[in-house]
Design an enzyme around this catalytic site. Structure first.
Site, PDB file in Angstrom:
ATOM      1  CE  LYS A  62      -7.574  -6.238  -7.528  1.00 32.33           C
ATOM      2  NZ  LYS A  62      -7.474  -4.776  -7.256  1.00 32.33           N
ATOM      3  NE  ARG A  70     -14.958   6.323  -6.154  1.00 30.68           N
ATOM      4  CZ  ARG A  70     -15.712   5.246  -6.172  1.00 30.68           C
ATOM      5  NH1 ARG A  70     -16.947   5.300  -5.693  1.00 30.68           N
ATOM      6  NH2 ARG A  70     -15.249   4.101  -6.643  1.00 30.68           N
ATOM      7  CB  ILE A 123      -4.019  -1.566   0.775  1.00 32.33           C
ATOM      8  CG1 ILE A 123      -4.485  -2.973   1.181  1.00 32.33           C
ATOM      9  CG2 ILE A 123      -2.574  -1.623   0.265  1.00 32.33           C
ATOM     10  CD1 ILE A 123      -4.516  -3.975   0.036  1.00 32.33           C
ATOM     11  CB  ALA A 175      -8.214   3.565  -6.544  1.00 30.67           C
ATOM     12  CB  SER A 176      -9.615  -1.742  -7.616  1.00 34.82           C
ATOM     13  OG  SER A 176     -10.270  -2.715  -8.395  1.00 34.82           O
ATOM     14  CG  ASP A 205     -14.935   8.463 -10.180  1.00 32.90           C
ATOM     15  OD1 ASP A 205     -14.730   7.348 -10.697  1.00 32.90           O
ATOM     16  OD2 ASP A 205     -15.912   8.699  -9.441  1.00 32.90           O
ATOM     17  CG  LEU A 206     -10.237   4.389 -10.336  1.00 30.97           C
ATOM     18  CD1 LEU A 206     -10.370   3.034  -9.658  1.00 30.97           C
ATOM     19  CD2 LEU A 206      -8.886   4.516 -11.007  1.00 30.97           C
ATOM     20  N   GLY A 241      -6.828   6.438  -4.540  1.00 30.63           N
ATOM     21  CA  GLY A 241      -7.837   5.910  -3.612  1.00 30.63           C
ATOM     22  C   GLY A 241      -7.415   6.006  -2.167  1.00 30.63           C
ATOM     23  CB  VAL A 272      -5.015  -7.148   3.149  1.00 30.56           C
ATOM     24  CG1 VAL A 272      -4.187  -6.110   3.893  1.00 30.56           C
ATOM     25  CG2 VAL A 272      -4.361  -7.491   1.815  1.00 30.56           C
TER      26      VAL A 272
END
Length: 347
Positions: free
Chosen positions: A161, A35, A15, A85-86, A64-65, A10, A189
């Protein structure tokens, strides 16, 4: 110079880009997933804003996840993986499984690819939401031994998460082979943004500078993204970090009205629209009935969310900037890059 490759998933994420910058400074070569390769120019532009022009020491690949395709190629030849990546909060009202399934399945795809490629260790970017959600206010700071209570009133993002981190640990225990795992659990963050695509935590500052009506009575820990990236790098190679979680936060948690006070005291005229009043809880709850984006905030009203990073400091020698420095750095970067007018969200 270090010739090892590190996969950062990602790469267009807030981050992730600071992790890439930290790795490049340490001499690593970085492969990152996007992506669409159409975003490579944007990514490289953001890295240039952060002071790096890596040339061929950075390569971008598509993965891609939600799809198995591309992950084996992404992990091939890499010594380490930083997986952050999420799915992230969009404010849209969606089903819980729309948050949870991609997060869980995505973690497992990356871990399988890393194991099969002979990667030494995966550093997973989890979240404080996997530690604190559904819990009452504690008489001690939250720490890495805490896990969110999913039977409570938990925002789908926090649930995703929690379940995705648990799935990662379960995978390592059951079928990880020689693959090692370390998790980083940051609080909110902040820190220097590199472009208009930044984290939802940064919107707290954007909204205040843009003149939101007031501050909900929400308590939060804060940490600078540069220090989060530094902790990822430390956790990647330190033998002591194997199999550990590390909570990332800087000092005591703050109420949002205190964040507003920092902005007003440090940012001068640029903070002229920053709210000076705290919103009553009933008003926030009323707004949450109409605005899905406020529902997660409503679950946090009045709760002390203080947490400790003593473990990361003691075991890995981590030394984060103060939360005030992180707040100011965020505001300064938003102003410097002309991004304030681009935020249309408000409380």
């Amino acid at each position: 110079m270090n010739q090892e490759w590190v996969l950062v998933t990602g790469g267009t994420g807030f981050i992730a880009q600071h992790c890439i910058l930290a790795l490049l400074r340490e001499g690593y070569r970085v492969r990152t997933t996007v992506r669409s390769l159409a975003r490579e120019a944007e990514l490289r532009g953001n890295l240039k804003t952060g002071g790096a022009e890596p040339g061929n020491r950075l390569s971008c690949v598509t993965a891609d996840l939600a799809d198995d395709h591309g992950w084996a190629e992404a992990a091939a030849g890499c010594a380490y993986v930083m997986h952050g990546a999420s799915p992230t909060p969009s404010g849209d009202q969606v089903r819980e499984e729309d948050w949870i399934n991609p997060a869980v399945d995505g973690n497992l795809r990356v871990l399988r690819a890393a194991r099969d490629a002979g990667v030494k260790r995966v550093v997973l970017t989890s979240a404080f939401g996997a530690i604190c959600a559904g819990q009452p206010s504690l008489t001690r700071p939250f720490d890495e031994t805490d896990w969110s209570n999913l039977t409570g009133n938990v925002w789908p993002y926090q649930k995703s998460k929690t379940l995705s981190e648990r799935a990662a640990w379960d995978f390592i225990a059951r079928e990880g082979g020689d693959l090692e795992l370390t998790a980083i659990n940051p609080t909110a963050v902040l820190g220097p943004v590199l472009g208009p695509d930044y984290s939802h935590s940064v919107r707290l500052i954007t909204n205040m500078l843009n003149g939101q009506r007031g501050c909900p009575k929400v308590n939060c820990g804060f940490v600078d993204v540069r220090d989060v990236a530094d902790l990822h790098v430390r956790a990647m190679t330190d033998p002591a970090a194997k199999g550990e979680r590390f909570l990332a936060t800087a000092g005591e948690s703050l109420w949002l009205i205190d964040v507003a006070k920092v902005l007003r005291s440090r940012m001068g005229a640029a903070a002229c629209k920053v709210p000076a009043r705290e919103l009553p809880n009933w008003l926030v709850r009323l707004a949450a009935l109409r605005n899905p984006a406020m529902r997660g905030i409503a679950t946090l009203l009045g709760r002390n969310m203080n947490a400790t990073s003593e473990k990361a400091v003691r075991m890995l020698g981590w030394a984060p900037r103060s939360s005030e420095e992180a707040i100011v750095a965020t505001a300064e970067s938003l102003i410097r890059l002309g991004l304030l007018q681009q935020s249309k969200e408000g409380a």
